[in-house]
Design a protein around this motif. Structure first.
Motif, mmCIF file in Angstrom:
data_model
loop_
_atom_site.group_PDB
_atom_site.id
_atom_site.type_symbol
_atom_site.label_atom_id
_atom_site.label_comp_id
_atom_site.label_asym_id
_atom_site.label_seq_id
_atom_site.Cartn_x
_atom_site.Cartn_y
_atom_site.Cartn_z
ATOM 1 N N CYS A 1 21.236 60.902 -4.998
ATOM 2 C CA CYS A 1 21.833 61.928 -4.326
ATOM 3 C C CYS A 1 22.598 63.074 -5.066
ATOM 4 O O CYS A 1 22.853 62.726 -6.262
ATOM 5 N N ASP A 2 23.155 64.062 -4.506
ATOM 6 C CA ASP A 2 23.731 64.890 -5.168
ATOM 7 C C ASP A 2 25.125 64.899 -5.022
ATOM 8 O O ASP A 2 25.825 65.100 -6.279
ATOM 9 N N VAL A 3 25.671 64.342 -4.040
ATOM 10 C CA VAL A 3 26.986 64.055 -3.740
ATOM 11 C C VAL A 3 27.245 62.522 -3.398
ATOM 12 O O VAL A 3 26.625 62.355 -2.277
ATOM 13 N N LEU A 4 28.113 61.828 -3.693
ATOM 14 C CA LEU A 4 28.386 60.453 -3.204
ATOM 15 C C LEU A 4 29.820 60.585 -2.658
ATOM 16 O O LEU A 4 30.829 60.717 -3.583
ATOM 17 N N VAL A 5 30.167 60.317 -1.518
ATOM 18 C CA VAL A 5 31.236 60.349 -0.844
ATOM 19 C C VAL A 5 31.686 58.716 -0.534
ATOM 20 O O VAL A 5 30.939 58.208 0.251
ATOM 21 N N ILE A 6 32.683 58.259 -1.045
ATOM 22 C CA ILE A 6 33.232 57.015 -0.913
ATOM 23 C C ILE A 6 34.375 57.087 0.020
ATOM 24 O O ILE A 6 35.429 57.583 -0.265
ATOM 25 N N GLY A 7 33.894 56.498 1.160
ATOM 26 C CA GLY A 7 35.039 56.617 2.406
ATOM 27 C C GLY A 7 34.461 57.302 3.467
ATOM 28 O O GLY A 7 34.184 58.435 3.578
ATOM 29 N N SER A 8 34.434 56.591 4.706
ATOM 30 C CA SER A 8 34.127 57.356 5.747
ATOM 31 C C SER A 8 35.267 57.761 6.886
ATOM 32 O O SER A 8 34.921 57.957 8.067
ATOM 33 N N GLY A 9 36.196 57.902 6.318
ATOM 34 C CA GLY A 9 37.192 58.076 7.274
ATOM 35 C C GLY A 9 37.389 59.709 7.391
ATOM 36 O O GLY A 9 36.502 60.346 7.155
ATOM 37 N N GLY A 10 38.249 60.349 8.101
ATOM 38 C CA GLY A 10 38.114 61.756 8.393
ATOM 39 C C GLY A 10 38.072 62.757 7.259
ATOM 40 O O GLY A 10 37.229 63.611 7.121
ATOM 41 N N ALA A 11 38.863 62.490 6.045
ATOM 42 C CA ALA A 11 38.487 63.168 4.958
ATOM 43 C C ALA A 11 37.161 62.825 4.208
ATOM 44 O O ALA A 11 36.503 63.903 4.103
ATOM 45 N N GLY A 12 36.687 61.840 4.273
ATOM 46 C CA GLY A 12 35.609 61.549 3.730
ATOM 47 C C GLY A 12 34.267 62.110 4.455
ATOM 48 O O GLY A 12 33.169 62.794 3.936
ATOM 49 N N ARG B 1 34.573 64.649 6.361
ATOM 50 C CA ARG B 1 34.670 66.262 6.286
ATOM 51 C C ARG B 1 34.021 66.760 4.932
ATOM 52 O O ARG B 1 33.453 67.704 4.880
ATOM 53 N N ALA B 2 34.404 65.991 3.862
ATOM 54 C CA ALA B 2 33.819 66.206 2.536
ATOM 55 C C ALA B 2 32.312 66.293 2.792
ATOM 56 O O ALA B 2 31.418 67.242 2.024
ATOM 57 N N ALA B 3 31.504 65.431 3.351
ATOM 58 C CA ALA B 3 30.080 65.133 3.535
ATOM 59 C C ALA B 3 29.634 66.341 4.285
ATOM 60 O O ALA B 3 28.705 66.928 3.985
ATOM 61 N N VAL B 4 30.351 66.694 5.352
ATOM 62 C CA VAL B 4 29.930 67.781 6.240
ATOM 63 C C VAL B 4 30.014 69.128 5.260
ATOM 64 O O VAL B 4 28.902 69.852 5.320
ATOM 65 N N GLU B 5 30.828 69.416 4.614
ATOM 66 C CA GLU B 5 31.015 70.635 3.829
ATOM 67 C C GLU B 5 30.087 70.513 2.888
ATOM 68 O O GLU B 5 29.252 71.701 2.382
ATOM 69 N N ALA B 6 29.672 69.662 2.001
ATOM 70 C CA ALA B 6 28.820 69.540 1.063
ATOM 71 C C ALA B 6 27.434 69.679 1.524
ATOM 72 O O ALA B 6 26.552 70.410 0.936
ATOM 73 N N ARG B 7 27.324 69.008 2.711
ATOM 74 C CA ARG B 7 25.759 69.163 3.324
ATOM 75 C C ARG B 7 25.843 70.745 3.762
ATOM 76 O O ARG B 7 24.398 71.342 3.717
ATOM 77 N N ALA B 8 26.618 71.187 4.032
ATOM 78 C CA ALA B 8 26.655 72.654 4.585
ATOM 79 C C ALA B 8 26.270 73.649 3.217
ATOM 80 O O ALA B 8 25.575 74.795 3.441
ATOM 81 N N HIS B 9 26.501 73.182 2.029
ATOM 82 C CA HIS B 9 26.010 73.679 0.987
ATOM 83 C C HIS B 9 24.636 73.421 0.704
ATOM 84 O O HIS B 9 24.167 73.798 -0.673
ATOM 85 N N GLY B 10 23.753 72.833 1.248
ATOM 86 C CA GLY B 10 22.488 72.461 1.077
ATOM 87 C C GLY B 10 22.590 71.312 0.015
ATOM 88 O O GLY B 10 21.197 71.062 -0.379
ATOM 89 N N LEU B 11 23.415 70.432 -0.358
ATOM 90 C CA LEU B 11 23.480 69.059 -0.959
ATOM 91 C C LEU B 11 22.932 67.928 -0.192
ATOM 92 O O LEU B 11 23.370 67.737 0.947
ATOM 93 N N ASP B 12 22.120 66.911 -1.124
ATOM 94 C CA ASP B 12 22.037 65.825 -0.519
ATOM 95 C C ASP B 12 22.900 64.878 -0.455
ATOM 96 O O ASP B 12 23.547 64.586 -1.850
ATOM 97 N N VAL B 13 23.553 64.327 0.554
ATOM 98 C CA VAL B 13 24.905 63.594 0.466
ATOM 99 C C VAL B 13 24.717 62.231 1.140
ATOM 100 O O VAL B 13 23.864 61.965 1.824
#
Length: 69
Positions: A6-17, A19-31
């Protein structure tokens, strides 16, 4: 052992994690989100109980600080 790319690995699926995943995906990255619990149920998210405040609606910096504390 399974490997996944993947392009971005987000560790943690709380609110911050999430939100980070949504933003990375909005920039076209594979999350990919890696979490020990269900999405949105992280400890910090649950402990906040929706009590985080934003400085909106005409609040002054001091009013925002008081509401947050």
């Amino acid at each position: 052992m399974e490997h996944t790319l993947c392009d971005v690995l987000v560790i943690g699926s709380g609110g911050a994690g999430l939100r980070a995943a949504v933003e990375a995906r909005a920039h076209g990255l594979d999350v990919m989100v890696l979490s020990k619990g269900p999405p949105g149920m992280g400890t910090c998210t649950m402990m906040s109980g929706g009590s985080f405040f934003a400085a909106i609606g005409g609040l002054t910096a001091e009013e925002h600080r008081r509401a947050t504390l």
